[in-house]
Write a protein that holds these residues in place. Structure first.
Motif, PDB file in Angstrom:
ATOM      1  N   GLU A  25       0.843  -1.222  -0.109  1.00 31.09           N
ATOM      2  CA  GLU A  25       0.000  -0.091  -0.032  1.00 31.09           C
ATOM      3  C   GLU A  25       0.700   1.473  -0.042  1.00 31.09           C
ATOM      4  OE1 GLU A  25      -3.492   0.455   2.391  1.00 31.09           O
ATOM      5  OE2 GLU A  25      -3.115  -1.590   2.957  1.00 31.09           O
ATOM      6  N   ARG A  26       0.480   2.119  -0.740  1.00 35.98           N
ATOM      7  CA  ARG A  26       1.168   3.593  -0.609  1.00 35.98           C
ATOM      8  C   ARG A  26       1.188   4.111   0.726  1.00 35.98           C
ATOM      9  NH1 ARG A  26       0.110   7.826  -3.944  1.00 35.98           N
ATOM     10  NH2 ARG A  26      -1.750   7.886  -3.105  1.00 35.98           N
ATOM     11  N   GLN A  27       2.240   4.920   1.116  1.00 36.16           N
ATOM     12  CA  GLN A  27       2.240   5.490   2.407  1.00 36.16           C
ATOM     13  C   GLN A  27       1.180   6.604   2.592  1.00 36.16           C
ATOM     14  OE1 GLN A  27       6.000   7.647   2.990  1.00 36.16           O
ATOM     15  NE2 GLN A  27       5.271   8.159   5.214  1.00 36.16           N
ATOM     16  N   GLU A  28       0.836   7.193   1.401  1.00 37.25           N
ATOM     17  CA  GLU A  28      -0.147   8.299   1.395  1.00 37.25           C
ATOM     18  C   GLU A  28      -1.439   7.558   1.566  1.00 37.25           C
ATOM     19  OE1 GLU A  28       2.235   7.957  -0.863  1.00 37.25           O
ATOM     20  OE2 GLU A  28       3.128   9.608  -0.931  1.00 37.25           O
ATOM     21  N   ASP A  29      -1.714   6.483   1.007  1.00 39.30           N
ATOM     22  CA  ASP A  29      -3.061   5.965   1.383  1.00 39.30           C
ATOM     23  C   ASP A  29      -3.184   5.580   2.854  1.00 39.30           C
ATOM     24  OD1 ASP A  29      -3.547   6.155  -1.212  1.00 39.30           O
ATOM     25  OD2 ASP A  29      -3.227   4.283  -1.798  1.00 39.30           O
ATOM     26  N   VAL A  30      -2.055   5.055   3.553  1.00 36.04           N
ATOM     27  CA  VAL A  30      -2.078   4.689   4.821  1.00 36.04           C
ATOM     28  C   VAL A  30      -2.263   5.882   5.857  1.00 36.04           C
ATOM     29  CG1 VAL A  30      -0.419   3.484   6.633  1.00 36.04           C
ATOM     30  CG2 VAL A  30      -0.765   2.534   4.350  1.00 36.04           C
ATOM     31  N   MET A  31      -1.758   6.848   5.262  1.00 38.12           N
ATOM     32  CA  MET A  31      -1.804   7.991   6.085  1.00 38.12           C
ATOM     33  C   MET A  31      -3.183   8.776   5.926  1.00 38.12           C
ATOM     34  SD  MET A  31       1.702  10.182   4.850  1.00 38.12           S
ATOM     35  CE  MET A  31       1.456  11.742   5.763  1.00 38.12           C
ATOM     36  N   ILE A  51      -1.126  14.667  10.537  1.00 39.12           N
ATOM     37  CA  ILE A  51      -1.240  13.778   9.392  1.00 39.12           C
ATOM     38  C   ILE A  51      -1.531  14.164   8.075  1.00 39.12           C
ATOM     39  CG2 ILE A  51      -1.882  11.426   8.684  1.00 39.12           C
ATOM     40  CD1 ILE A  51      -2.063  10.756  11.784  1.00 39.12           C
ATOM     41  N   LEU A  52      -2.550  14.786   7.965  1.00 42.85           N
ATOM     42  CA  LEU A  52      -3.196  15.200   6.638  1.00 42.85           C
ATOM     43  C   LEU A  52      -2.301  16.328   6.246  1.00 42.85           C
ATOM     44  CD1 LEU A  52      -6.843  15.400   8.029  1.00 42.85           C
ATOM     45  CD2 LEU A  52      -5.707  13.863   5.965  1.00 42.85           C
ATOM     46  N   GLU A  53      -1.867  17.391   7.051  1.00 36.47           N
ATOM     47  CA  GLU A  53      -0.831  18.468   6.651  1.00 36.47           C
ATOM     48  C   GLU A  53       0.503  17.838   5.863  1.00 36.47           C
ATOM     49  OE1 GLU A  53      -0.390  20.837   9.953  1.00 36.47           O
ATOM     50  OE2 GLU A  53      -2.068  22.464   9.293  1.00 36.47           O
ATOM     51  N   ALA A  54       0.972  16.681   6.548  1.00 36.04           N
ATOM     52  CA  ALA A  54       2.248  15.988   5.957  1.00 36.04           C
ATOM     53  C   ALA A  54       1.672  15.170   4.670  1.00 36.04           C
ATOM     54  CB  ALA A  54       2.680  14.935   7.129  1.00 36.04           C
ATOM     55  N   LEU A  55       0.416  14.750   4.586  1.00 38.61           N
ATOM     56  CA  LEU A  55       0.047  14.171   3.460  1.00 38.61           C
ATOM     57  C   LEU A  55      -0.067  14.971   2.194  1.00 38.61           C
ATOM     58  CD1 LEU A  55      -1.095  11.736   1.618  1.00 38.61           C
ATOM     59  CD2 LEU A  55      -3.294  12.274   2.907  1.00 38.61           C
ATOM     60  N   LEU A  56      -0.500  16.365   2.504  1.00 40.26           N
ATOM     61  CA  LEU A  56      -0.719  17.374   1.546  1.00 40.26           C
ATOM     62  C   LEU A  56       0.302  17.912   0.935  1.00 40.26           C
ATOM     63  CD1 LEU A  56      -4.101  18.964   3.166  1.00 40.26           C
ATOM     64  CD2 LEU A  56      -4.037  17.681   0.944  1.00 40.26           C
ATOM     65  N   LYS A  57       1.609  17.841   1.812  1.00 42.22           N
ATOM     66  CA  LYS A  57       2.790  18.205   1.270  1.00 42.22           C
ATOM     67  C   LYS A  57       3.159  17.442   0.074  1.00 42.22           C
ATOM     68  CE  LYS A  57       4.282  20.817   5.291  1.00 42.22           C
ATOM     69  NZ  LYS A  57       5.325  20.653   6.397  1.00 42.22           N
ATOM     70  N   LYS A  58       2.847  16.022   0.278  1.00 35.70           N
ATOM     71  CA  LYS A  58       3.177  15.084  -0.747  1.00 35.70           C
ATOM     72  C   LYS A  58       2.127  15.150  -2.054  1.00 35.70           C
ATOM     73  CE  LYS A  58       5.316  11.864   2.614  1.00 35.70           C
ATOM     74  NZ  LYS A  58       5.346  10.284   2.891  1.00 35.70           N
ATOM     75  N   GLU A  59       1.092  15.259  -1.638  1.00 36.85           N
ATOM     76  CA  GLU A  59      -0.117  15.477  -2.715  1.00 36.85           C
ATOM     77  C   GLU A  59      -1.035  16.457  -2.314  1.00 36.85           C
ATOM     78  OE1 GLU A  59      -2.139  11.727  -2.018  1.00 36.85           O
ATOM     79  OE2 GLU A  59      -0.717  10.619  -3.332  1.00 36.85           O
ATOM     80  N   PRO A  60      -0.494  17.778  -2.806  1.00 37.72           N
ATOM     81  CA  PRO A  60      -1.429  19.083  -2.634  1.00 37.72           C
ATOM     82  C   PRO A  60      -2.940  18.952  -3.294  1.00 37.72           C
ATOM     83  CG  PRO A  60       0.497  19.471  -3.945  1.00 37.72           C
ATOM     84  CD  PRO A  60       0.810  18.059  -3.410  1.00 37.72           C
ATOM     85  N   GLU A  61      -2.828  18.269  -4.390  1.00 38.41           N
ATOM     86  CA  GLU A  61      -4.016  18.167  -5.167  1.00 38.41           C
ATOM     87  C   GLU A  61      -5.355  16.998  -4.641  1.00 38.41           C
ATOM     88  OE1 GLU A  61      -4.858  20.531  -7.654  1.00 38.41           O
ATOM     89  OE2 GLU A  61      -2.880  21.327  -6.643  1.00 38.41           O
ATOM     90  N   LYS A  63      -8.015  15.735  -2.946  1.00 36.08           N
ATOM     91  CA  LYS A  63      -9.426  16.511  -2.557  1.00 36.08           C
ATOM     92  C   LYS A  63      -9.908  15.881  -1.174  1.00 36.08           C
ATOM     93  CE  LYS A  63     -10.509  17.181  -7.410  1.00 36.08           C
ATOM     94  NZ  LYS A  63     -11.433  16.816  -8.290  1.00 36.08           N
ATOM     95  N   LYS A  64      -9.838  14.345  -1.151  1.00 36.43           N
ATOM     96  CA  LYS A  64     -10.121  13.843   0.008  1.00 36.43           C
ATOM     97  C   LYS A  64      -9.452  14.193   1.373  1.00 36.43           C
ATOM     98  CE  LYS A  64     -11.690   9.347   1.507  1.00 36.43           C
ATOM     99  NZ  LYS A  64     -11.667   7.999   1.233  1.00 36.43           N
ATOM    100  N   ALA A  65      -8.320  14.523   1.118  1.00 36.73           N
ATOM    101  CA  ALA A  65      -7.348  15.056   2.306  1.00 36.73           C
ATOM    102  C   ALA A  65      -7.826  16.387   2.470  1.00 36.73           C
ATOM    103  CB  ALA A  65      -5.840  14.953   1.873  1.00 36.73           C
ATOM    104  N   ARG A  66      -8.120  17.278   1.680  1.00 35.05           N
ATOM    105  CA  ARG A  66      -8.553  18.609   2.115  1.00 35.05           C
ATOM    106  C   ARG A  66      -9.607  18.823   2.456  1.00 35.05           C
ATOM    107  NH1 ARG A  66      -4.571  22.140   1.048  1.00 35.05           N
ATOM    108  NH2 ARG A  66      -3.240  21.604  -0.597  1.00 35.05           N
ATOM    109  N   LEU A  67     -10.822  18.045   2.174  1.00 37.84           N
ATOM    110  CA  LEU A  67     -11.876  17.992   3.119  1.00 37.84           C
ATOM    111  C   LEU A  67     -11.642  17.305   4.481  1.00 37.84           C
ATOM    112  CD1 LEU A  67     -14.693  16.381   0.627  1.00 37.84           C
ATOM    113  CD2 LEU A  67     -14.633  18.885   1.705  1.00 37.84           C
ATOM    114  N   ALA A  68     -10.926  16.353   4.707  1.00 37.02           N
ATOM    115  CA  ALA A  68     -10.405  15.881   6.038  1.00 37.02           C
ATOM    116  C   ALA A  68      -9.825  16.793   6.745  1.00 37.02           C
ATOM    117  CB  ALA A  68      -9.676  14.528   5.983  1.00 37.02           C
ATOM    118  N   LEU A  69      -8.908  17.663   6.227  1.00 31.40           N
ATOM    119  CA  LEU A  69      -8.453  18.668   6.742  1.00 31.40           C
ATOM    120  C   LEU A  69      -9.203  19.674   7.427  1.00 31.40           C
ATOM    121  CD1 LEU A  69      -5.622  20.198   7.849  1.00 31.40           C
ATOM    122  CD2 LEU A  69      -5.620  21.220   5.531  1.00 31.40           C
ATOM    123  N   ALA A  70     -10.515  20.144   6.641  1.00 35.63           N
ATOM    124  CA  ALA A  70     -11.378  21.008   6.855  1.00 35.63           C
ATOM    125  C   ALA A  70     -12.074  20.474   8.269  1.00 35.63           C
ATOM    126  CB  ALA A  70     -12.233  21.277   5.821  1.00 35.63           C
TER     127      ALA A  70
END
Length: 194
Positions: A25-31, A51-61, A63-70
């Motif tokens: 599994e990709r580390q980003e998916d696990v995060m 965790i989400l901020e670290a993920l968004l540094k790797k994958e700024p686009e 969408k699911k992580a952006r909503l979870a960050l909100a």
């Protein structure tokens, strides 16, 4: 290495594939899964946010992580930061991005007004403000009960029936699909409405 008990003897191919798919599994998916589990189970916005901020540094686009960050910002009581997360161009371009099966991002945006009501004058309705304050302090059952009462009474706006329904939908999204409170109060809201 030590022998792995789950791979002893003749092992079906499906079981071997399942084990290796977990390992690859990709580390980003696990995060992402970890952050959502934290939000759904403990509502610890600060821990999930890191965790989400670290993920968004790797994958700024993402969408699911952006909503979870909100969601994480909301659970920390920081509505301005949640609004910034929702205003990101990736989300602004698509207002109907689902956050799991809980509901579209637009429900989350509508619910932001509820979180801000804790800072407003009681002109929006005392029970609505009390519910917002309860949610800010993670007293979610109290918040849901106050909002459900507004819906059931058909309280006029501002801070009435429609605002309470939007606030409840926003809370469902903020707490997540895995939350027992989401399941319980979604059912109770349905019974009141129908």
């Amino acid at each position: 290495g030590k022998p792995a008990q789950h791979l002893v003897g003749a092992v079906p191919e499906a079981q071997v594939r399942g084990l290796f798919s977990k390992l690859s599994e990709r580390q980003e998916d696990v995060m992402m899964e970890g952050a959502l589990a934290i939000l759904d189970q403990s509502q610890d916005g600060a821990r999930a946010r890191k965790i989400l901020e670290a993920l968004l540094k790797k994958e700024p686009e993402n969408k699911k992580a952006r909503l979870a960050l909100a969601r994480a910002w909301i659970l920390e009581g920081k509505t301005a930061e949640a609004e910034k997360a929702l205003a990101h161009p990736v989300l602004a371009a698509d207002p109907e991005i689902p956050d799991s099966a809980t509901g579209p991002a637009v429900w989350f945006r509508e619910g932001l007004g509820f979180w801000k009501a804790a800072d407003e004058a009681p002109s929006v309705g005392a029970d609505y403000v009390k519910a917002s304050q309860a949610a800010r302090f993670k007293r979610f059952p109290e918040a849901f009960d106050l909002l459900l009462a507004l819906v059931a009474r058909g309280t006029p706006e501002p801070g009435g029936r429609e605002s309470a329904k939007k606030a409840m939908r926003g809370l469902f999204v903020a707490l997540g699909e895995g939350s027992e409170l989401t399941a319980e109060y979604r059912g109770r809201l349905s019974r009141v409405l129908f």
